[in-house]
Motif scaffolding. Structure first.
Motif, PDB file in Angstrom:
ATOM      1  N   ASP A  73     -43.477 -74.488  -2.451  1.00  0.00           N
ATOM      2  CA  ASP A  73     -43.517 -73.231  -1.699  1.00  0.00           C
ATOM      3  C   ASP A  73     -42.623 -72.164  -2.320  1.00  0.00           C
ATOM      4  N   GLU A  74     -41.443 -72.541  -2.765  1.00  0.00           N
ATOM      5  CA  GLU A  74     -40.508 -71.580  -3.360  1.00  0.00           C
ATOM      6  C   GLU A  74     -41.059 -71.025  -4.676  1.00  0.00           C
ATOM      7  N   ASP A  75     -41.763 -71.843  -5.445  1.00  0.00           N
ATOM      8  CA  ASP A  75     -42.415 -71.355  -6.670  1.00  0.00           C
ATOM      9  C   ASP A  75     -43.425 -70.269  -6.321  1.00  0.00           C
ATOM     10  N   VAL A  76     -44.262 -70.568  -5.343  1.00  0.00           N
ATOM     11  CA  VAL A  76     -45.315 -69.634  -4.940  1.00  0.00           C
ATOM     12  C   VAL A  76     -44.685 -68.332  -4.445  1.00  0.00           C
ATOM     13  N   ARG A  77     -43.644 -68.453  -3.624  1.00  0.00           N
ATOM     14  CA  ARG A  77     -42.958 -67.256  -3.110  1.00  0.00           C
ATOM     15  C   ARG A  77     -42.447 -66.396  -4.255  1.00  0.00           C
ATOM     16  N   LEU A  78     -41.757 -67.003  -5.194  1.00  0.00           N
ATOM     17  CA  LEU A  78     -41.193 -66.230  -6.294  1.00  0.00           C
ATOM     18  C   LEU A  78     -42.281 -65.639  -7.188  1.00  0.00           C
ATOM     19  N   LEU A  79     -43.253 -66.442  -7.561  1.00  0.00           N
ATOM     20  CA  LEU A  79     -44.303 -65.962  -8.464  1.00  0.00           C
ATOM     21  C   LEU A  79     -45.164 -64.870  -7.820  1.00  0.00           C
ATOM     22  N   ASN A  80     -45.265 -64.874  -6.504  1.00  0.00           N
ATOM     23  CA  ASN A  80     -46.020 -63.829  -5.806  1.00  0.00           C
ATOM     24  C   ASN A  80     -45.193 -62.585  -5.519  1.00  0.00           C
ATOM     25  N   ASN A  81     -43.895 -62.642  -5.800  1.00  0.00           N
ATOM     26  CA  ASN A  81     -42.994 -61.526  -5.489  1.00  0.00           C
ATOM     27  C   ASN A  81     -42.104 -61.147  -6.666  1.00  0.00           C
ATOM     28  N   VAL A  82     -42.654 -61.186  -7.855  1.00  0.00           N
ATOM     29  CA  VAL A  82     -41.880 -60.898  -9.063  1.00  0.00           C
ATOM     30  C   VAL A  82     -41.234 -59.517  -8.994  1.00  0.00           C
ATOM     31  N   ASP A  83     -42.005 -58.502  -8.605  1.00  0.00           N
ATOM     32  CA  ASP A  83     -41.470 -57.138  -8.568  1.00  0.00           C
ATOM     33  C   ASP A  83     -40.313 -57.011  -7.574  1.00  0.00           C
ATOM     34  N   CYS A  84     -40.398 -57.727  -6.472  1.00  0.00           N
ATOM     35  CA  CYS A  84     -39.314 -57.722  -5.486  1.00  0.00           C
ATOM     36  C   CYS A  84     -38.040 -58.320  -6.093  1.00  0.00           C
ATOM     37  N   GLU A  85     -38.192 -59.422  -6.825  1.00  0.00           N
ATOM     38  CA  GLU A  85     -37.029 -60.051  -7.476  1.00  0.00           C
ATOM     39  C   GLU A  85     -36.397 -59.104  -8.491  1.00  0.00           C
ATOM     40  N   ILE A  86     -37.224 -58.413  -9.249  1.00  0.00           N
ATOM     41  CA  ILE A  86     -36.725 -57.443 -10.231  1.00  0.00           C
ATOM     42  C   ILE A  86     -35.962 -56.327  -9.514  1.00  0.00           C
ATOM     43  N   SER A  87     -36.490 -55.865  -8.388  1.00  0.00           N
ATOM     44  CA  SER A  87     -35.821 -54.783  -7.643  1.00  0.00           C
ATOM     45  C   SER A  87     -34.476 -55.221  -7.078  1.00  0.00           C
ATOM     46  N   LYS A  88     -34.278 -56.544  -6.925  1.00  0.00           N
ATOM     47  CA  LYS A  88     -33.004 -57.069  -6.409  1.00  0.00           C
ATOM     48  C   LYS A  88     -32.024 -57.398  -7.539  1.00  0.00           C
ATOM     49  N   GLY A  89     -32.374 -57.027  -8.782  1.00  0.00           N
ATOM     50  CA  GLY A  89     -31.444 -57.219  -9.890  1.00  0.00           C
ATOM     51  C   GLY A  89     -31.834 -58.264 -10.909  1.00  0.00           C
ATOM     52  N   ALA A  90     -32.884 -59.017 -10.640  1.00  0.00           N
ATOM     53  CA  ALA A  90     -33.319 -60.038 -11.600  1.00  0.00           C
ATOM     54  C   ALA A  90     -33.894 -59.365 -12.848  1.00  0.00           C
ATOM     55  N   GLN A  91     -34.007 -60.134 -13.906  1.00  0.00           N
ATOM     56  CA  GLN A  91     -34.653 -59.659 -15.126  1.00  0.00           C
ATOM     57  C   GLN A  91     -35.427 -60.819 -15.739  1.00  0.00           C
ATOM     58  N   ILE A  92     -36.536 -60.494 -16.355  1.00  0.00           N
ATOM     59  CA  ILE A  92     -37.341 -61.481 -17.070  1.00  0.00           C
ATOM     60  C   ILE A  92     -37.451 -61.003 -18.504  1.00  0.00           C
ATOM     61  N   PHE A  93     -37.221 -61.906 -19.427  1.00  0.00           N
ATOM     62  CA  PHE A  93     -37.387 -61.582 -20.833  1.00  0.00           C
ATOM     63  C   PHE A  93     -38.576 -62.340 -21.386  1.00  0.00           C
ATOM     64  N   PHE A  94     -39.294 -61.675 -22.272  1.00  0.00           N
ATOM     65  CA  PHE A  94     -40.489 -62.219 -22.893  1.00  0.00           C
ATOM     66  C   PHE A  94     -40.331 -62.226 -24.401  1.00  0.00           C
ATOM     67  N   ALA A  95     -40.745 -63.317 -25.026  1.00  0.00           N
ATOM     68  CA  ALA A  95     -40.847 -63.371 -26.483  1.00  0.00           C
ATOM     69  C   ALA A  95     -42.301 -63.068 -26.798  1.00  0.00           C
ATOM     70  N   ILE A  96     -42.519 -62.021 -27.568  1.00  0.00           N
ATOM     71  CA  ILE A  96     -43.869 -61.586 -27.905  1.00  0.00           C
ATOM     72  C   ILE A  96     -44.117 -61.866 -29.382  1.00  0.00           C
ATOM     73  N   ASP A  97     -45.192 -62.561 -29.671  1.00  0.00           N
ATOM     74  CA  ASP A  97     -45.589 -62.787 -31.056  1.00  0.00           C
ATOM     75  C   ASP A  97     -46.136 -61.461 -31.580  1.00  0.00           C
ATOM     76  N   GLU A  98     -45.477 -60.908 -32.588  1.00  0.00           N
ATOM     77  CA  GLU A  98     -45.835 -59.574 -33.060  1.00  0.00           C
ATOM     78  C   GLU A  98     -47.187 -59.527 -33.777  1.00  0.00           C
ATOM     79  N   GLU A  99     -47.609 -60.630 -34.344  1.00  0.00           N
ATOM     80  CA  GLU A  99     -48.911 -60.639 -35.023  1.00  0.00           C
ATOM     81  C   GLU A  99     -50.075 -60.598 -34.045  1.00  0.00           C
ATOM     82  N   THR A 100     -49.927 -61.310 -32.915  1.00  0.00           N
ATOM     83  CA  THR A 100     -51.040 -61.432 -31.964  1.00  0.00           C
ATOM     84  C   THR A 100     -50.822 -60.679 -30.654  1.00  0.00           C
ATOM     85  N   ASP A 101     -49.588 -60.202 -30.419  1.00  0.00           N
ATOM     86  CA  ASP A 101     -49.188 -59.560 -29.165  1.00  0.00           C
ATOM     87  C   ASP A 101     -49.326 -60.509 -27.978  1.00  0.00           C
TER      88      ASP A 101
END
Length: 158
Positions: free
Chosen positions: A30-58
């Motif tokens: 349940d907690e996974d679902v809550r967080l994954l469905n509310n990513v923007d809310c978590e970001i607004s509360k100070g969280a950050q997500i970092f992504f590694a992007i493959d530059e050749e394929t994006d």
């Protein structure tokens, strides 16, 4: 490989990568679902997500989230890497970006709750100086959590 902070453009990749590894190894809770469905809310509360992007394929190769628990403690959570990018440094780079972000935001310590089945992730945690601590199931109620770690930041000397 480039590391970028959260953008709406990568939100679905974050959800899909984490849903994929969790359901492959465990059960989505349940907690996974809550967080994954509310990513923007978590970001607004100070969280950050970092992504590694493959530059050749994006393509998003890896992602990792860091979020404040309280004034001094932050948690690293939802750490995932696409199988085809495993062992290429994408996960480590995202993880390091999260550590750096928490430190820059005056965290005194970082915590992680994981599972001993997640061997590659555990190696990354230990390599970055995290030490095993008892799990506080009241704060971290995941059924799959059977190991936890912390990293305490030293006070900057004047």
């Amino acid at each position: 490989m480039k590391i970028v902070p959260y953008s709406e453009k990568y939100k679905q990749d974050f959800v899909e990568l984490n849903t994929s590894w969790i359901t492959e190894m465990f059960v989505l809770e349940d907690e996974d679902v809550r967080l994954l469905n509310n990513v923007d809310c978590e970001i607004s509360k100070g969280a950050q997500i970092f992504f590694a992007i493959d530059e050749e394929t994006d393509v998003v190769a890896s992602c990792c989230m860091v979020a404040p628990c309280d004034e001094s403690t932050w948690e690293i959570e939802k750490f995932a890497t696409r199988k085809e990018f495993a062992g290429r440094g994408a996960g480590t780079a995202c993880f390091q970006a999260c550590v750096n972000f928490a430190r820059a935001h005056n965290a005194k310590r970082l915590v992680i709750v994981s599972n001993t089945k997640c061997e590659q992730a555990l190696r990354i945690y230990r390599r970055h100086g995290f030490v095993e601590i008892p799990i506080n199931k009241e704060i971290f109620p995941f059924d799959r959590g059977n190991i936890s770690f912390e990293l305490k930041f030293e006070e900057a000397s004047s």
